[in-house]
Structure formats: C-alpha cells, structure tokens
Design a protein around this motif. Structure first.
Motif, short mmCIF file in Angstrom:
data_model
loop_
_atom_site.label_atom_id
_atom_site.label_comp_id
_atom_site.label_asym_id
_atom_site.label_seq_id
_atom_site.Cartn_x
_atom_site.Cartn_y
_atom_site.Cartn_z
N PHE A 147 0.81 -1.19 0.12
CA PHE A 147 -0.16 0.13 0.09
C PHE A 147 0.85 1.43 0.16
O PHE A 147 1.54 1.28 0.81
N THR A 201 -8.36 0.09 -1.27
CA THR A 201 -7.76 -0.41 0.13
C THR A 201 -7.97 1.09 0.92
O THR A 201 -7.59 1.97 0.69
N ASP A 202 -8.52 0.75 2.17
CA ASP A 202 -8.47 2.07 3.12
C ASP A 202 -7.80 1.47 4.20
O ASP A 202 -8.35 0.75 5.19
N LEU A 203 -6.53 2.22 4.52
CA LEU A 203 -5.84 1.97 5.94
C LEU A 203 -5.55 2.98 6.80
O LEU A 203 -4.67 3.20 7.53
N TYR A 215 -4.77 3.21 10.46
CA TYR A 215 -3.42 2.37 10.47
C TYR A 215 -2.28 3.51 9.94
O TYR A 215 -1.32 3.42 11.12
N GLU A 267 -2.71 0.29 -4.30
CA GLU A 267 -2.23 -0.96 -4.05
C GLU A 267 -1.54 -1.68 -5.02
O GLU A 267 -2.19 -1.97 -6.02
N PRO A 321 -2.39 -4.81 9.71
CA PRO A 321 -3.02 -5.38 8.34
C PRO A 321 -2.02 -6.11 7.66
O PRO A 321 -0.90 -6.03 7.73
N TYR A 352 -0.69 -5.88 4.97
CA TYR A 352 -0.02 -4.98 3.74
C TYR A 352 1.17 -4.46 4.10
O TYR A 352 1.70 -4.35 5.32
N VAL A 362 3.49 -1.42 4.10
CA VAL A 362 3.27 -0.01 3.65
C VAL A 362 4.66 0.71 3.06
O VAL A 362 5.68 0.32 3.56
#
Length: 355
Positions: free
Chosen positions: A93, A124-126, A129, A138, A227, A229, A231
């Motif tokens: 992400f 995608t919604d982070l 975080y 993404e 999560p 992912y 980053v």
C-alpha cells in the motif's frame, strides 16, 4: 586430466552463492560452498521485499516481468523441498502524499505495462493504521521472502548433499592454475566468488566499481493486529507477525560497518511517527552493508585473465528477485556458454581492468 574433487568452489553462502549452488546442483554438477555463518551478511539483515513498482515516479522494476515469475517458482519449489514457508505474497500500500500525486499515479495505472501490478478496484482503506488522507495505491504481485530461513534451510540441504563446508576463507589458501583451482587439499574446475560486501577487497575483482551502502532497519512491536499489507512511503513497514513488523531503511556510506546507530534509529523513527497512527515500540535495530554497484546492476561473469575464476555479486537492494534469475543465467553461462545479459556481464567494465 586429473579428476577434480568438485566442479565448482563457491565462496560465500549468502543469497548469491546459495542460489547459484542450487542451480548448479540441479544441473548435476558437484559443488562445494564455503560459508562462515558467524560472519555478518546483508542477506541475514535484508527485509527480503520484492516490489514491482518503485520510486517516487512509480517506475516498473527492471526486468520485473521476467524476475518475479522466476522468483515465485524458485522459492515455491524450495518451500516444497525444504518443507518450510519462505515466500509471502503481500500487497504493498502506497499512501498518496497529495491530491496531485493521487491524480498522477491513477493516470499512470492505465499504462498496460503497469496495470497488471495494480489492484483492480484499488479501494484499500488503511486510514486507521497509517496517514493516508488522500487514499493510496495497492500494488500486487509483491511480497517478501524470509531470507534468514532461506539461508538456514538451504545450508542444511547443502550439508546433506556434501556441498557445504563451514569455514573461514583466506585467499592464501587458494591457488589458481590454468586447468584447475585448488583450495587447501581439494581441487575444483572453477571458483565463483559470491562474497557480497567482502568482495570489495578481493584482489581478483577489486577493480570493479562497487558502491556499497549501509542500511539500518528496526524491529517494531504493537498491541494491535497489523493489517496484511506492506506500507511503502519514504520507509517500508513490513508485518512479519500479527504484532510485529520490520521498518526501514536508511542509506549511509560512512562508516561501512554492521553496527546500528542511534542516528539511524532516530531517522527511521521520525519517518515512522509521521506515517503510523497506532501506538508502537521499538524492540531492536540491525544494520547491514548492501553490495551495490554504481550502475545499480549486478556484477556477474568470468575474470578477463582467468577462465576458471568468476564472480556473482552486486545484487543490491533487489537481490531477492535478481539472485535466483541471474543464478540460472550464470550457471548456463558457465556450463553451456550461454550469453549473459550484457547489462550485468562484468565485460562492461573490462576497460577498468586493462587500463
């Protein structure tokens, strides 16, 4: 001709040496890898991330269309053989830093060379975080490889195959003759130096334009489940367990040692504080020296004056995908004379040797 004890002597059991040994063994060759597991190694420290789209301008990684499928198969086959988990497919992400960057990146995703590496819906919604008020991109077909486990399990396999020796290597113990290479009381057809940063001072290849760079990463723990992912925004945040991740990395050139520093920790922590939105604590720090090259391409090939002396080095920050692919190329070059990619062949630097 006197029979040789081994076809190949491989000096160094990092990513390069291990990958090459496994390919040569697959071709039916007799190989001995010399490794000193007490010595520092960039492979031991590296996060092992593979990322098809890098840089601020969203550039596709060099040879990604070839490197990534080959790496997936290489590590996947090893997982079955070694009965362990090595490769983790994990999307990346990339938070947008501005509306302008959002518009630029989303426009780029229409490029047919890039679109296969972008999630189809890209929703995608982070935001709970990481700081991502403008959303993010993404990236798929990405992930990471557990390189310390790769080294450990591969070393066990090589030992079972009588292809590994735990030993320090001193050049004084090596003798290169036109028809054979001798190390201590053993004879070989060819020696391949896969020494990473320590290859900088190898007299056979010290004329090559190494540009090693030190990198530091942090181990970080949280009380929240992380999560699934990676980053990537100025630094990487790589979840390795539910409550822990690796965060990095720094780039420095002085001093080139293996010791983490307070300044390196502070640099990463400052970037992490600006990005993360959950509480965390730093549990440890580690550092390594990447075996990089001025033109950012590996150093692979045969010595200009010694046909039985070769090098496999300079994998830099993308070694997790470069290593397996070019190990195959080098093995086929050594065994069958198949041409190396000219962008990695050390012939591109022969003028430095002969000047």
């Amino acid at each position: 001709m006197t029979p040789k004890d081994y076809d190949y002597l491989i000096v160094g059991q990092g990513l390069a040496g291990t990958s090459l040994a496994l390919h040569l063994l697959e071709m039916g060759k007799k190989v001995l890898v010399i490794g000193d597991s007490s010595m520092p190694s960039s492979t031991k420290v590296a996060a092992g991330i593979f990322n098809p789209l890098t840089g601020k301008k969203l550039v596709k990684t060099w040879l990604a269309d070839d490197l990534f499928p080959y790496a997936q198969k290489f590590y996947g086959d090893l997982e079955s053989r070694l009965n362990c988990k090595l490769i983790y497919s994990t999307p990346i992400f990339r938070p947008f830093r501005s509306i302008e960057e959002q518009n630029t990146y989303l426009a780029q995703t229409a490029d047919p060379s890039i679109s296969p590496y972008i999630a189809a819906d890209n929703r995608t919604d982070l935001s709970h975080y990481v700081e991502s008020r403008f959303g993010g991109l993404e990236v798929i077909q990405a992930g990471w490889v557990d390189l310390p486990l790769f080294l450990e399990k591969s070393r066990e396999l090589l030992s079972e195959l009588d292809s590994y020796m735990e030993s320090t290597f001193a050049l004084a113990d090596l003798r290169v003759e036109p028809e054979s290479v001798f190390w201590k009381d053993l004879s070989f057809g060819t020696v391949v130096f896969c020494q990473g940063f320590f290859g900088v001072n190898n007299p056979f290849f010290e004329w090559l334009p190494f540009a090693p760079v030190k990198g530091q990463i942090l181990e970080v723990a949280t009380d929240q489940v992380l999560p699934g992912y990676i980053v990537n925004q100025g630094i990487f945040m790589l979840p390795v367990k539910e409550h822990s991740m690796r965060v990095g990395a720094t780039y420095s050139w002085d001093p080139l040692d293996w010791e983490p520093t307070d300044s390196g920790t502070a640099e990463i922590n400052e970037k992490l504080e600006a990005l993360i939105r959950i509480p965390y604590r730093i549990t440890s720090a580690s550092a390594g020296v990447r075996p990089s090259v001025k033109d950012r391409r590996p150093l692979i090939g045969i010595h200009p004056d010694h046909a039985n002396v070769a090098i496999f080095n300079g994998l830099g920050t993308k070694g997790v995908t470069l290593g397996p692919f070019f190990a195959r190329q080098l093995a086929e070059h050594l065994e069958n004379g198949k041409e190396l990619n000219p962008l990695v062949n050390i012939q591109r630097y022969f003028s430095l040797y002969f000047r």
